[in-house]
Design an enzyme around this catalytic site. Sequence first.
Site, short mmCIF file in Angstrom:
data_model
loop_
_atom_site.label_atom_id
_atom_site.label_comp_id
_atom_site.label_asym_id
_atom_site.label_seq_id
_atom_site.Cartn_x
_atom_site.Cartn_y
_atom_site.Cartn_z
N GLN A 102 0.85 -1.20 0.00
CA GLN A 102 0.00 0.00 0.00
C GLN A 102 0.88 1.24 0.00
O GLN A 102 0.40 2.35 -0.12
CB GLN A 102 -0.87 0.02 1.26
CG GLN A 102 -1.81 -1.15 1.38
CD GLN A 102 -2.38 -1.24 2.79
OE1 GLN A 102 -3.36 -0.58 3.13
NE2 GLN A 102 -1.77 -2.06 3.63
N HIS A 120 -1.56 1.26 -4.26
CA HIS A 120 -1.93 2.68 -4.19
C HIS A 120 -1.08 3.56 -5.11
O HIS A 120 -1.03 4.76 -4.93
CB HIS A 120 -1.84 3.19 -2.74
CG HIS A 120 -2.93 2.67 -1.86
ND1 HIS A 120 -2.83 2.60 -0.48
CD2 HIS A 120 -4.16 2.20 -2.16
CE1 HIS A 120 -3.96 2.10 0.01
NE2 HIS A 120 -4.77 1.83 -0.97
N CYS A 149 1.38 19.93 -17.16
CA CYS A 149 1.72 18.96 -18.21
C CYS A 149 2.31 19.73 -19.39
O CYS A 149 1.71 20.73 -19.83
CB CYS A 149 0.45 18.21 -18.62
SG CYS A 149 0.70 17.07 -19.98
N THR A 190 0.40 -3.01 8.84
CA THR A 190 -0.77 -2.25 8.38
C THR A 190 -1.92 -2.40 9.36
O THR A 190 -2.10 -3.47 9.95
CB THR A 190 -1.19 -2.68 6.94
OG1 THR A 190 -2.39 -1.98 6.59
CG2 THR A 190 -1.41 -4.18 6.82
#
Length: 253
Positions: A102, A120, A149, A190
């Site tokens: 994660q 993630h 961008c 976790t």
Amino acid sequence: MLEDRIQQAAEIICSAKRVTAFTGAGISAESGIPPFRGPDGLWSRYDPETLDIQHFQRDPLKSWITIREIFYEKFKAASPNAAHLALADMEAHDHLHCLITQNIDNLHHRAGSSNIIEYHGSSRRLICTYCERLYPVTLEILEYLPPPCTECGHVLKPDFVFFGEPIPFQAHREALLETQRSDIWLIIGTTGEVYPAATLPVEAKAHGKRIIEINISPSNYTSQITDLFLQGTAVSMMSELNKRIHKLDQLHG
Ligand code: APR
């Protein structure tokens, strides 16, 4: 006794056909990256709204100032610790077949693991919020915020999952597959509070898989699905576990 449980875990892992590790912020704590929750967690110092996608869309500059500070300034000196290295070593010796993390800190890659599902996403890339062009993170790109961008001029965001965003389709599909394929799930550091990631070990358990868990304190999983709980830091438990795996390998030639 803890010693016996570590030995038992090593034996289970050595006799398994396929092992998956599932890691959270706790594995990187000893690299100097604080976890999210708990008294010294990131969310005790920062507003989790920073990583809320609607908040980001409303005010990207405000979000970016905090994101740059947390993920690209404070933790840039962090390096993989012995727990990350032990997982990479297990993979090299064919005792770990998939690593679902994660974490977005890139430390598993830097430790040398290769079969990684970044559930993630990752902080090492930026993505355009409009055309989805990807950019590697550089000092220059983060100099002026929010970074634009160069193709279409829209705002770039880190290529990790914000609150309110879906999990990348491929990562979710592959992680779900592991809940059926692997005999053993090794959960490290976790709380099991953030969905849908939190459901993966539960799903594995529902498929009859065995759960080994390492954490400094009991998590949501411990009394619900964990078969073998190794209470201690990721570094101490993983170092000891890997040492015993090596001993068993030597014993069995
Ligand atoms: N060794 C092992 N476990 C540890 C250590 C350590 N040195 N230090 C802390 N822990 C454990 C804590 O006891 C806790 O159970 O690690 C866990 C950290 O939990 P969280 O901070 O909730 O992190 P995580 O479960 O990875 O969070 C999931 O939440 O904010 C989101 O997207 C973010 O991926 C993150 C997700």
